[in-house]
Write an enzyme that holds these catalytic residues in place. Structure first.
Site, PDB file in Angstrom:
ATOM      1  N   LYS A  15      -1.078 -13.354   8.644  1.00 49.37           N
ATOM      2  CA  LYS A  15      -0.652 -12.058   9.234  1.00 49.37           C
ATOM      3  C   LYS A  15      -1.953 -11.223   9.747  1.00 49.37           C
ATOM      4  CE  LYS A  15       1.033 -11.308   4.761  1.00 49.37           C
ATOM      5  NZ  LYS A  15       0.414 -12.485   4.308  1.00 49.37           N
ATOM      6  N   ARG A  90       6.700  -5.270   0.619  1.00 50.32           N
ATOM      7  CA  ARG A  90       6.488  -6.360  -0.194  1.00 50.32           C
ATOM      8  C   ARG A  90       7.473  -6.574  -1.179  1.00 50.32           C
ATOM      9  NH1 ARG A  90       0.989  -7.729   1.006  1.00 50.32           N
ATOM     10  NH2 ARG A  90       0.145  -9.028  -0.625  1.00 50.32           N
ATOM     11  N   ARG A 129     -11.336 -19.614   3.441  1.00 54.35           N
ATOM     12  CA  ARG A 129     -11.468 -17.964   4.106  1.00 54.35           C
ATOM     13  C   ARG A 129     -12.855 -17.474   3.491  1.00 54.35           C
ATOM     14  NH1 ARG A 129      -6.792 -13.780   3.728  1.00 54.35           N
ATOM     15  NH2 ARG A 129      -7.054 -14.353   1.240  1.00 54.35           N
ATOM     16  N   ARG A 162     -13.084 -13.679  -1.115  1.00 57.32           N
ATOM     17  CA  ARG A 162     -12.321 -12.476  -1.345  1.00 57.32           C
ATOM     18  C   ARG A 162     -12.146 -12.822  -2.866  1.00 57.32           C
ATOM     19  NH1 ARG A 162      -7.227 -10.715   2.029  1.00 57.32           N
ATOM     20  NH2 ARG A 162      -6.084 -10.961  -0.166  1.00 57.32           N
ATOM     21  N   ARG A 173      -0.500 -15.186  -6.654  1.00 63.74           N
ATOM     22  CA  ARG A 173      -0.190 -14.978  -5.559  1.00 63.74           C
ATOM     23  C   ARG A 173       1.134 -15.360  -5.003  1.00 63.74           C
ATOM     24  NH1 ARG A 173      -5.186 -14.689  -2.401  1.00 63.74           N
ATOM     25  NH2 ARG A 173      -4.240 -13.776  -0.998  1.00 63.74           N
TER      26      ARG A 173
END
Ligand code: AP5
Length: 216
Positions: A15, A90, A129, A162, A173
């Site tokens: 996203k 969300r 990532r 992160r 998550r």
């Protein structure tokens, strides 16, 4: 009229990557609530202090924190702005409150675009990532590597993982996404504004498909 495009999809679906590319290529503004919250945590603001423990666990930050942030953003945005919402709403409460906010500010949710990516791909994307803690640029060790390993192309600072990309937090998550956010796909389907995009391919391909879905 202010136009909002809601980007839906699992953590790691891409996203933020797609929204930032589209924003760079035109006048739209990328609005990432995750990035806004990480900035608030870094700066120790009241919103950041309220958010940190939830983010560290991979849980959703309480709705009032998000609704205040989005309310302020819409109040300050130009009347003809095009906003790409990455990470908001969300859950159903946030989606309903967003409808109230858009009515108040004379805006509209033009489309909700769901980036579809299989879980195996999502796990590879999150596992590789790397982010720049200073300017926020996002890379991937295999699919979007920086020019020099471990160094941000944008500002030259060292890249980091992160905090919430640890395996146990990723698992949480994904569970929170399935329980709270995935139901928004059916919610937006009912409004007639939902479009699905296969976002499992290369970044440029996902960007092109999302652009088409925004225009259709
Ligand atoms: P947030 O920052 O929004 O995290 P998220 O939704 O979990 O999404 P991600 O940022 O992990 O994934 P993405 O889909 O943007 O993927 P990306 O483009 O980086 O939220 C973090 C936390 O903040 C939440 O857990 C919550 O606590 C809180 N929060 C935020 N909003 C909230 C709200 N509204 N309410 C309550 N709490 C809230 O891509 C991932 C990787 O894949 C990157 O390395 C990228 O380079 C790579 N990649 C991307 N696309 C491709 C592609 N097409 N091909 C190859 N590689 C790709």
């Amino acid at each position: 009229m202010m136009k909002i495009f809601v980007f839906l999809g699992a953590p790691g679906a891409g996203k933020g990557t797609v929204a930032s590319r589209i924003a760079e290529q035109g006048d739209a503004l990328h609005v990432s609530t995750g990035a806004m919250l990480r900035e608030a945590v870094k700066n120790g603001t009241p919103a950041g202090l309220a958010a940190k423990s939830y983010m560290d666990k991979g849980a959703l930050v309480p709705d009032p924190v998000l609704l205040d942030m989005i309310g302020e953003l819409l109040a300050d945005a130009p009347a003809d702005a095009e906003l790409l919402f990455d990470g908001f709403p969300r859950n159903e409460t946030q989606a309903e409150q967003l409808e109230a906010l858009v009515r108040k500010h004379g805006a509209t949710v033009a489309r909700a675009i769901c980036l579809d990516v299989p879980e195996t791909v999502v796990l590879r994307r999150l596992g590789g990532r790397r982010v720049c803690p200073v300017c926020g640029m996002v890379f991937h060790v295999e699919t979007l590597p920086p020019k020099q390993a471990g160094v941000c192309d944008g500002c030259g600072n060292p890249l980091a993982i992160r905090d919430d990309d640890k395996p146990e937090t990723i698992k949480r998550r994904l569970e929170v996404y399935a329980a709270k956010t995935e139901p928004l796909i059916a919610w937006y389907e009912k409004t007639g504004k939902l479009r699905h995009v296969d976002a499992s391919g290369e970044v440029d391909a996902s960007v092109a498909l999302v652009r088409d879905a925004m225009a259709d």
